[in-house]
Design a protein around this motif. Structure first.
Motif, PDB file in Angstrom:
ATOM      1  N   ARG A   1       5.372   1.952  -0.532  1.00 49.47           N
ATOM      2  CA  ARG A   1       5.357   2.292  -1.392  1.00 49.47           C
ATOM      3  C   ARG A   1       6.334   3.504  -2.690  1.00 49.47           C
ATOM      4  O   ARG A   1       7.459   4.356  -1.864  1.00 49.47           O
ATOM      5  CB  ARG A   1       4.702   3.840  -1.538  1.00 49.47           C
TER       6      ARG A   1
ATOM      7  N   GLN B   1      -4.006   5.609  -6.707  1.00 46.42           N
ATOM      8  CA  GLN B   1      -4.000   6.173  -4.971  1.00 46.42           C
ATOM      9  C   GLN B   1      -5.013   7.432  -5.156  1.00 46.42           C
ATOM     10  O   GLN B   1      -5.850   7.749  -6.129  1.00 46.42           O
ATOM     11  CB  GLN B   1      -2.901   7.131  -4.908  1.00 46.42           C
TER      12      GLN B   1
ATOM     13  N   ARG C   1      -2.918  11.301   1.814  1.00 46.64           N
ATOM     14  CA  ARG C   1      -2.805  10.334   1.033  1.00 46.64           C
ATOM     15  C   ARG C   1      -3.179   9.153   1.107  1.00 46.64           C
ATOM     16  O   ARG C   1      -2.866   9.179   2.338  1.00 46.64           O
ATOM     17  CB  ARG C   1      -1.866  10.334  -0.416  1.00 46.64           C
TER      18      ARG C   1
ATOM     19  N   GLU D   1      -0.218   9.101   4.201  1.00 43.42           N
ATOM     20  CA  GLU D   1       0.030   9.945   4.418  1.00 43.42           C
ATOM     21  C   GLU D   1      -0.128  11.198   4.501  1.00 43.42           C
ATOM     22  O   GLU D   1      -1.137  11.386   3.994  1.00 43.42           O
ATOM     23  CB  GLU D   1       1.051   9.352   2.582  1.00 43.42           C
TER      24      GLU D   1
ATOM     25  N   HIS E   1       1.488  15.417   3.658  1.00 47.57           N
ATOM     26  CA  HIS E   1       2.111  16.392   2.726  1.00 47.57           C
ATOM     27  C   HIS E   1       1.924  17.312   2.677  1.00 47.57           C
ATOM     28  O   HIS E   1       0.982  18.280   2.206  1.00 47.57           O
ATOM     29  CB  HIS E   1       1.987  15.833   0.863  1.00 47.57           C
TER      30      HIS E   1
ATOM     31  N   ALA F   1       6.911  15.532   5.048  1.00 50.44           N
ATOM     32  CA  ALA F   1       6.691  14.523   4.712  1.00 50.44           C
ATOM     33  C   ALA F   1       6.478  13.930   5.856  1.00 50.44           C
ATOM     34  O   ALA F   1       6.652  13.392   6.992  1.00 50.44           O
ATOM     35  CB  ALA F   1       6.879  13.386   3.500  1.00 50.44           C
TER      36      ALA F   1
ATOM     37  N   ALA G   1       3.927   9.943   7.888  1.00 49.45           N
ATOM     38  CA  ALA G   1       2.403   9.288   7.200  1.00 49.45           C
ATOM     39  C   ALA G   1       2.453   8.505   8.722  1.00 49.45           C
ATOM     40  O   ALA G   1       3.588   8.145   9.751  1.00 49.45           O
ATOM     41  CB  ALA G   1       3.541   8.128   6.468  1.00 49.45           C
TER      42      ALA G   1
ATOM     43  N   PHE H   1       8.922   3.526   5.072  1.00 47.08           N
ATOM     44  CA  PHE H   1       7.903   5.602   4.852  1.00 47.08           C
ATOM     45  C   PHE H   1       9.385   6.368   4.684  1.00 47.08           C
ATOM     46  O   PHE H   1       9.397   7.146   3.431  1.00 47.08           O
ATOM     47  CB  PHE H   1       6.772   6.242   5.638  1.00 47.08           C
TER      48      PHE H   1
END
Length: 949
Positions: A401, A639, A675, A684, A686, A822, A824, A842
């Motif tokens: 991403r 997304q 996400r 993901e 956050h 953050a 993942a 990531f």
């Protein structure tokens, strides 16, 4: 003593914590006084043969900034072997900085020491809190003869001299200091008393030694030299049977010890992480968590973006200016000493560190903006209309991403907070959905009229920068009352924009009279964060155009409300359901596994200090929110996202007796966004947290759908295995210097597996993780989001029996305020070769930059800086050199292998193997590949470098 002969090598030294319980400047004042006296003593008495300045050159630099006239005095003593400096620039913590940072540290320290007359040829690391497993390979790669250390040695090492083996098989002679680096400090100033003290030291050291020569470290923290020792030592030794003694050096002791050992040394392989004999102080990995994230971000800016892009620019004939990069690294290294980056200093020290972190970020981002603008002019814009951009992928080939903040001239919707729908068109014509959010809406900064000559003069003076922004456009537009000169400014320079040419073109269309009134407008462009998912070439480029409107033929990802105020989002790989109380259920479509209560925040009391977490005996953990709101954010073709806004009621602080958390509860607000991207196989996470309470540890438990058999974390240049729920006697004794704990430092990811399936969680600067058995039999990765404590050191902890420093209050270590982080997570087969590469994608996502090159530009879509197509070979650095050359370094994260490495076709050239000191390396088996580049035979865990030829 039993009459056994002993030779004592006494090494006078000082261990210099540059900042700790006092600030750098306060300690510098003491340092200058110490070195003034040291230079006088060394010059006055030739028998005072040697003094070691702690193995770090920054101590000398700090002194010479105040006493520049003393440089030649220092240099002469270094040349004569009387004053030991280097090889490090600073004594860094090896767990909390990258492997690349350790290399830059040694490189700068060795260079600086050689400028002064010569470096200590031994890797002296007396006080870091344990040692990474790749340190022997790093030290040997710079040609160092051995290592000298204290902490981390476990029960398998019983002698002061052993062979330390790195994961690639490199063995380095290593001296262990069983009684620490200060056991022979403050020796008596009379022969009889000194003889008795030497006898005690011999009795303490002899059980750990198989050779007659013993090493005595005569010094301690900020200790001044004992110049009379040189005169007293021979006389005291004569009072002891069969004992001789000398003032010596670490390299002298190592060489003598190796000769006496006959080359037969016991071997220890890998990390040194035992707290059996000296505390490891593992809580440092979570102390002052915001600074861990700042260090991570700056390291990524330098190694993943600025250095490789500057290298590419230089290879294309542009000005890479590596001096700025070197300067930024020197400033970054000032925050790497173990008492600094570990978060275990007083608040004023960490305030100064915050300023250094900001300076490094300013230097790196300013240099990167210039490099990107110059490189963007050399990247061919794809055909079509719309803003042209490229994505630079600093990782291995694969799906990722891309993310970037761009100045875009977009018509914003009402209120200026939402961009219009847009998508991306790849150079091949492929359509990709994009996701955009407005960070700063555009604004008119100035508007008015002025005489033509004044306006042109203003434009000439501010052609490059205008009103604090970079000029990105100067055009003549139709205004309400006639022609208007519009100046567009943004936060970065625009590639290919020639401001002087644009001003001349506008001037040619204005009225000829100098006194003619001309309208003008200065407009700041909106700042937009753009993200999209694509397959990217390794260490290469993809090019696109931004196109208005929704991506044709691409539907939005699925997201819907459920009954009772919950929500669901889905893509091809995952289904995520949030219940009304915030409990999350994740279903992996690929594996068919469902993870219930998959992500859970846990606050637990912490009565520890900056060095160690310590549990609160009567604590009640808080792990469920008192109020929850589940929101489904607008799903787009790029997304789907759901947001959980929660409030946890958490006790305000520790009770006075420190046995429980007491006082009124406070609301601790947490915002969690999950996400899913269109093609991504990860989730993901956050988080934004407002820390409103004290004396607690806040962790995110990420549950695996199995009971883990193995726990691995990424460390410096390796993936290391760590214990799950270690027993109290895991160090080999019921009474170690520090109790074993499961928390451990990490770099970019950690993994659990059960032999078939694995859970990997990647991060962006969260430095502590633990494998935690859950009540239902599964295992979670518990990631420490923050640890709030109020003391530098305590003497009443249950997990560490002795203090680690002065008992000073550190209210700043309670880390109040907003924290953002953050992660993942991925489920994948155990042993997947691409595990690390996916985590790195990531941790360091592809970066977006504007491009403006013509069809003949040297770079285009698919161009690669370096061609490496094995996902287990990480390109850890691509660096520009002042001579216009370049250096590339790789690490093999897998087993033995054959591989091909080449420069990209846009930057042709050969590759010459070099060691970490950039000297020719004959140990790596490399031969020219018919298709270009070289073919290699690599050892597992090998770190290797190339120069461009």
């Amino acid at each position: 003593m039993g009459g056994a002969p002993h030779h004592l090598v006494v090494v006078p030294h000082t261990h210099w914590d540059r900042e700790w319980y006092r600030t750098h400047q306060q300690f510098r004042h003491r340092l200058v006084s110490l070195v003034d006296g040291l230079l006088d003593a060394l010059e006055r008495d030739a028998a005072f043969r040697h003094f070691l300045l702690d193995g770090q050159t920054i101590v000398v630099d700090d002194y010479l900034e105040v006493r520049p006239h003393a440089r030649e005095r220092v240099a002469k003593l270094v040349r004569d072997g009387r004053l030991g400096v280097g090889p490090w620039h600073v004594l860094a913590d090896p767990w909390l900085v990258s492997g690349e940072a350790l290399i830059r540290n040694l490189r700068h320290g060795l260079r600086r020491a050689r400028e002064l007359g010569g470096a200590l040829p031994v890797g002296y690391v007396p006080d870091p809190f344990g040692h990474v497993g790749q340190l022997p390979q790093i030290l040997a790669g710079f040609g160092l003869e051995g290592a000298v250390l204290w902490r981390g040695v476990g029960k398998d090492v019983e002698t002061t001299l052993f062979a330390w083996e790195a994961p690639d098989g490199t063995r380095l002679p290593t001296v262990w200091l069983p009684r620490g680096y200060s056991h022979a400090a403050d020796l008596p100033d009379a022969p009889d008393e000194l003889a008795e003290r030497l006898r005690e030291e011999i009795e303490g050291l002899a059980p750990f030694s198989r050779i007659p020569t013993l090493l005595l470290m005569n010094g301690s923290d900020h200790a001044a030299p004992q110049p009379r020792l040189a005169q007293l030592l021979p006389e005291a030794a004569r009072r002891l049977p069969d004992v001789t003694a000398e003032i010596g050096t670490l390299q002298g002791f190592l060489r003598r010890a190796l000769a006496e050992s006959g080359g037969e040394l016991p071997v220890h392989r890998g990390e040194l992480r035992s707290g059996l004999r000296a505390p490891l102080l593992p809580g440092c990995a979570s102390a002052r968590a915001p600074q861990k994230r700042a260090e991570f971000a700056n390291d990524a800016l330098l190694t993943r973006h600025l250095e490789p892009l500057a290298t590419w620019l230089g290879l294309l004939g542009g000005h890479s200016d590596p001096a700025w990069i070197d300067f930024a690294w020197r400033m970054a290294l000032e925050n790497h000493p173990h008492d600094s980056v570990c978060g275990c200093s007083v608040d004023r020290v960490h305030d100064e560190m915050d300023a250094r972190f900001r300076r490094v970020e300013e230097l790196a981002t300013t240099s990167l903006a210039e490099v990107e603008a110059a490189l963007g002019a050399r990247i061919a814009a794809p055909p079509g209309e719309g803003v042209a951009l490229a994505a630079w992928n600093p990782n291995a080939s694969g799906l990722a991403r891309a993310e970037g903040d761009l100045d875009l001239d977009l018509p914003l919707r009402a209120g200026g907070s939402r961009p219009p729908p847009l998508h991306l068109r790849h150079a091949s014509g492929r359509v990709l959905p994009g996701h955009a959010e407005v960070l700063e809406s555009g604004a008119v900064l100035a508007r008015g009229t002025m005489p033509r000559r004044w306006l042109l003069r203003m434009l000439a003076v501010t052609a490059r920068e205008f009103f604090g922004g970079w000029t990105q456009g100067v055009t003549l537009v139709d205004g309400t009352d006639g022609p208007c000169v519009r100046v567009q400014v943004g936060t970065q320079p625009a590639p290919g924009f020639d401001a002087e040419r644009a001003v001349r073109a506008v001037a040619a269309r204005l009225p000829e009279s100098d006194d003619a009134s001309v309208a003008y407008e200065v407009r700041r462009l909106p700042r937009v964060r753009l993200a999209f998912t694509d397959h990217f070439p390794g260490h290469g480029l993809r090019t696109y155009r931004i196109v208005a409107g929704r991506a044709p033929g691409v539907t939005s990802l699925r997201g819907e409300r459920t009954s009772e105020r919950g929500a669901v989002i889905e893509n091809a790989h995952w289904r995520i359901e949030a219940a009304p109380d915030g409990v999350l259920t994740l279903t992996s479509r690929r594996t068919g596994r469902t993870i219930r209560d998959a992500l859970r925040l846990v606050s637990e009391g912490d009565r520890g200090d900056a060095y160690n977490f310590d549990p609160v005996p009567e604590d009640v953990r808080v792990e469920r929110a008192s109020a929850v709101r589940v929101r489904l954010l607008d799903a787009s073709p790029a997304q789907a996202c759901l947001r959980i806004e929660a409030r946890y009621r958490v006790p305000e602080r520790l009770s006075a007796d420190r046995r429980a958390r007491r006082g009124r509860t406070r609301s601790l607000p947490v915002c969690m966004e999950l996400r899913l991207t269109r093609d991504g196989d990860g989730v993901e996470v956050h988080l934004r947290i407002e820390n409103t309470v004290r004396d607690h540890r806040l962790r995110l438990h990420v549950r695996a759908p199995f009971r883990a058999r193995r726990f691995q974390v990424e460390s410096a240049f390796e993936i290391a295995e760590r214990p799950i729920a270690p027993e109290p006697d895991a160090f080999g004794s019921p009474h170690p210097a520090e109790r074993p704990v499961g928390t451990t430092p990490q770099r970019r990811f950690a993994s659990l597996d059960d032999g078939e399936l694995a859970l990997t969680v990647a991060n962006r600067g969260v430095a502590e993780v633990e494998a935690v058995p859950e009540r239902d039999g599964t295992t979670s990765l518990a990631l420490t989001l923050l640890r709030a404590v109020g003391w530098l050191s305590r003497d009443d902890l249950s997990l560490r029996p002795s203090p680690a420093g002065p008992p000073l209050a550190t209210p700043g270590a309670q880390v109040p305020g907003t924290h953002e982080m953050a992660f993942a997570l991925r489920l994948h087969p155990g042993g997947e070769p691409a595990r690390a590469a996916a985590a790195h994608a990531f941790a360091h996502p592809p970066r977006l930059l504007r491009v403006a090159g013509g069809a003949a530009a040297p770079l285009g879509d698919g161009a690669r800086l370096v061609a490496v197509d094995d996902p287990e070979l990480e390109v850890s650095a691509v660096e520009p050199r002042a001579d216009g050359g370049a250096l590339v370094r790789l690490v093999n994260l897998g087993g033995p292998r054959r591989a091909r490495v080449a420069w990209g076709s846009s930057t042709p050239g050969g590759l010459a193997c070099v060691d970490l000191a950039e000297r020719p390396d004959e140990s790596t088996r490399a031969r020219p590949a018919p298709e270009g580049g070289v073919r290699l035979e690599l050892r597992a865990g090998q770190i290797f470098s190339f120069r461009r030829t």
